[in-house]
Design a protein around this motif. Sequence first.
Motif, short mmCIF file in Angstrom:
data_model
loop_
_atom_site.label_atom_id
_atom_site.label_comp_id
_atom_site.label_asym_id
_atom_site.label_seq_id
_atom_site.Cartn_x
_atom_site.Cartn_y
_atom_site.Cartn_z
N MET A 57 0.85 -1.20 0.00
CA MET A 57 0.00 0.00 0.00
C MET A 57 0.89 1.25 0.00
O MET A 57 1.93 1.29 0.66
CB MET A 57 -0.93 0.00 1.21
CG MET A 57 -1.89 1.19 1.26
SD MET A 57 -3.31 0.92 2.35
CE MET A 57 -2.51 0.71 3.95
N LEU A 58 0.43 2.23 -0.73
CA LEU A 58 1.09 3.54 -0.83
C LEU A 58 0.15 4.55 -0.19
O LEU A 58 -1.03 4.62 -0.57
CB LEU A 58 1.32 3.87 -2.30
CG LEU A 58 2.18 5.07 -2.68
CD1 LEU A 58 3.61 4.86 -2.24
CD2 LEU A 58 2.12 5.28 -4.19
N ILE A 59 0.63 5.31 0.78
CA ILE A 59 -0.22 6.25 1.51
C ILE A 59 0.22 7.68 1.23
O ILE A 59 1.39 8.00 1.30
CB ILE A 59 -0.17 5.97 3.03
CG1 ILE A 59 -0.69 4.55 3.32
CG2 ILE A 59 -1.00 7.00 3.80
CD1 ILE A 59 -0.68 4.19 4.80
N GLY A 60 -0.75 8.53 0.91
CA GLY A 60 -0.49 9.94 0.67
C GLY A 60 -0.48 10.28 -0.80
O GLY A 60 -0.15 9.45 -1.65
N SER A 61 -0.87 11.51 -1.10
CA SER A 61 -0.91 12.00 -2.48
C SER A 61 -0.38 13.43 -2.51
O SER A 61 -0.63 14.20 -1.57
CB SER A 61 -2.34 11.95 -3.02
OG SER A 61 -2.39 12.29 -4.38
N PRO A 62 0.36 13.81 -3.54
CA PRO A 62 0.93 15.16 -3.58
C PRO A 62 -0.15 16.23 -3.57
O PRO A 62 -1.23 16.07 -4.15
CB PRO A 62 1.70 15.17 -4.90
CG PRO A 62 1.94 13.75 -5.24
CD PRO A 62 0.77 13.00 -4.71
N LEU A 63 0.16 17.33 -2.92
CA LEU A 63 -0.70 18.50 -2.93
C LEU A 63 -0.04 19.61 -3.74
O LEU A 63 1.18 19.71 -3.79
CB LEU A 63 -0.96 18.98 -1.50
CG LEU A 63 -1.64 17.96 -0.57
CD1 LEU A 63 -1.78 18.54 0.82
CD2 LEU A 63 -2.99 17.54 -1.13
N ARG A 75 6.40 5.99 -0.54
CA ARG A 75 6.99 4.68 -0.76
C ARG A 75 5.95 3.58 -0.54
O ARG A 75 5.15 3.64 0.41
CB ARG A 75 8.18 4.44 0.19
CG ARG A 75 9.36 5.35 -0.06
CD ARG A 75 10.09 5.00 -1.34
NE ARG A 75 11.28 5.80 -1.56
CZ ARG A 75 11.31 6.93 -2.28
NH1 ARG A 75 10.20 7.39 -2.84
NH2 ARG A 75 12.44 7.60 -2.43
N TRP A 76 5.96 2.59 -1.43
CA TRP A 76 5.15 1.39 -1.21
C TRP A 76 5.70 0.65 0.01
O TRP A 76 6.90 0.43 0.12
CB TRP A 76 5.22 0.47 -2.42
CG TRP A 76 4.51 0.96 -3.64
CD1 TRP A 76 5.06 1.61 -4.71
CD2 TRP A 76 3.12 0.80 -3.94
NE1 TRP A 76 4.10 1.88 -5.65
CE2 TRP A 76 2.90 1.38 -5.22
CE3 TRP A 76 2.05 0.22 -3.27
CZ2 TRP A 76 1.64 1.41 -5.82
CZ3 TRP A 76 0.80 0.25 -3.88
CH2 TRP A 76 0.60 0.84 -5.13
N GLN A 77 4.80 0.25 0.91
CA GLN A 77 5.18 -0.54 2.06
C GLN A 77 4.24 -1.74 2.19
O GLN A 77 3.16 -1.77 1.59
CB GLN A 77 5.13 0.30 3.34
CG GLN A 77 6.15 1.45 3.36
CD GLN A 77 7.55 0.98 3.68
OE1 GLN A 77 7.91 0.77 4.84
NE2 GLN A 77 8.37 0.81 2.65
N ILE A 78 4.66 -2.72 2.98
CA ILE A 78 3.91 -3.96 3.11
C ILE A 78 3.02 -3.89 4.35
O ILE A 78 3.48 -3.52 5.44
CB ILE A 78 4.85 -5.17 3.20
CG1 ILE A 78 5.76 -5.22 1.97
CG2 ILE A 78 4.05 -6.48 3.33
CD1 ILE A 78 6.87 -6.26 2.09
N TYR A 79 1.75 -4.25 4.17
CA TYR A 79 0.76 -4.25 5.25
C TYR A 79 0.11 -5.62 5.34
O TYR A 79 0.10 -6.39 4.39
CB TYR A 79 -0.30 -3.18 5.01
CG TYR A 79 0.23 -1.76 5.13
CD1 TYR A 79 0.02 -1.02 6.29
CD2 TYR A 79 0.93 -1.17 4.08
CE1 TYR A 79 0.52 0.27 6.41
CE2 TYR A 79 1.43 0.11 4.19
CZ TYR A 79 1.22 0.84 5.35
OH TYR A 79 1.70 2.11 5.47
N GLU A 80 -0.45 -5.89 6.52
CA GLU A 80 -1.16 -7.15 6.74
C GLU A 80 -2.59 -6.85 7.15
O GLU A 80 -2.84 -5.96 7.97
CB GLU A 80 -0.47 -7.96 7.85
CG GLU A 80 -1.08 -9.33 8.09
CD GLU A 80 -0.28 -10.13 9.10
OE1 GLU A 80 0.38 -11.11 8.71
OE2 GLU A 80 -0.30 -9.73 10.30
#
Length: 674
Positions: A57-63, A75-80
């Motif tokens: 999952m990638l969190i956040g979007s440019p403003l 950054r893409w990170q791994i979630y469970e």
Amino acid sequence: MKDVPRGGDLMLHYPDGSLRNLTAEAGFGMTGLQANKAIAVREPSVHPDGKKAVFSMLIGSPLKQRKLSTQSNFRWQIYEVQGLEKNQKAVIQKIHNQDARFNNISPIYADNDEIIFTSDRPRNGDLHLYPQLDEYEATPSISGLWKLNPLTGKLQLLSHTPSGAFNPVIDHFGRVVFTRWDHLQQDQLADRDRDAFRNGVALPFKSFNYADETAHAKRLDSRQEIFPESRVGSESAYGPVHAFRSNFFSIWQIDQDGANEETINHAGLHELSFGYLTPSFMQDKNLSKRTREELHRNQLALRREGGIFHLREDPLEHGVFFGINARESASFTTDSIIKINARPDINPEQMQIIAVTRIDKTDNLKDGRYRNPLPLSDGKLIASHTSNQLPPEPETNLRDLRLKWLQAYPSSQHFTAGTPLTKGIRKSLSWWDGDQLKRFQGELWELDPVEVKTRKRHPTRTPQLESPERRIFQEEQIDEIALRKWLEQHQLALIITRNQTSRDRADLQQPYNLQVPGGTKTISSLNPEGKLYAIQHFQILQAEQIRGYTDRPGRRHIAQAIKDFHPMNLKTASQSKQPTSIDNNENSRSSVVIAKDGSSAAFVPAARALTWQTTDPQGNPVVRERNWISFKAGEIRVCASCHGVNHRDQANFPAPMNKPEALRELLARWKLGK
């Protein structure tokens, strides 16, 4: 943002047709204008017990008001995710101890509950090497397969891949099976710079070599490459050499601990993408431009400028993989669906690719285009499907890319898209891409399906040497376990070849009548009068990130002699001297003498992409490896012959079973010098 607009979700579909938005339940994501809580998701994978899943999952979007320097810090990170049953609430947590500086994607659970994934983390984690640049257009790439223990933070590089590895799965036999980009060739951007330099114009890419991989390495006034052959042709001691280019996405396998990496079942281009292949030496008329199609059962060649993507194993037919046979780029890896039987006991010459949906090599698919095939436990098949017949043009989109049930074509063995799995997932979204506010309203794409079910776990396998090597260990009174521990302690692997003169009978593109001076030779039964080449040395090269470009950050790998080649590999005074030249340059290090029986043995760096070549007594290359391979620390890896024998070698003999004398000599030196 042009590649990953935000607004997607992780969804769960039940057999009764009901649908849950798991990320929304857990408090992730947003509608409308995408901002700090916006997300994108990809590639879920289910735990062996079937009760939870990992995904990226990638969190956040440019403003718009943010500075440009902060626009790419996502950054893409791994979630469970847990709580998959209907009466439960979804809970999502970030996997602990992952490196948040890099993109971590394509996660799967190993059988011991560690996480196997791909990442763009540099091989050693050094930020000055970030991003790793691929071997094609020098664009940011995945560095390989990694494994993380979330409890301890222990991180292991399973497979070091200079151009990337994609979409790993664990099959019924416990193998990690994945797509890998095989692109071991010289740098085409440097080729253009060389042409520009000769023509006296500005260099378009400003390529150059660093002296080494360190952060403060000297920038050299050179863009030299010693391996493989030139992309545009070259000269050698054996006359002109054809231009060599390689670009193929093929299926690879590796053990869950990082051992035994190879193309799946040791299959090669000769079996999977047969037809025209470039021979090496132009003046050797015995080398062929064609593969021997009568030797393999497969009659459907994969795309040469592309390959196979989005692998999924058939749960009802173990070792059979469904995938997409797509071109290399500009199609979102949409194309036709194929399947391939790659059960571990099947010889590559017996493997077969079968078209599941209709194929059209013109890229105009009348039935639309497919992605992410998923065979189900009840025998049904679903896939993402779009009505687009042609790949999307730049800046356009794929219409209606939706998960659909596939149904058999009337009076045909092929399948076609049927009814959609869902009623459609609609959203109204907007987001900033630089200074542009972009908008979307309609049905979202439906991608990356995985079946929520249990799967078999596999016990850890104890490595076993075959009888020729085991007998040498016994005769030399070497404790195999002690040697493996020493290798692991020194971050080394031991590689052994029984007979470098023996080669698979299908490969007619490189020299195949070979002899060790004063020793064994193997002559082709098809062409016994063909040119005989002497091979004296086995040179091992490693991938080093020393190619830089003035116009972009990061570095590309090129093949280099191993600077810290282990001293126990060095030859004694009674053996042949080191080669005096390699491709007409002074770099003659990191090679071992081939023994009189054709064998070779060497201690090599672990967790580092390696390649190799055999050279004649003067150090001129004769037979080159065409792939990168990496090894696990402590691994002892045996290849019976050069380029591997499937059923028979060029002399129509089975794979060699001689006791490799080069191993005996190396073990004797190890016993004295450890």
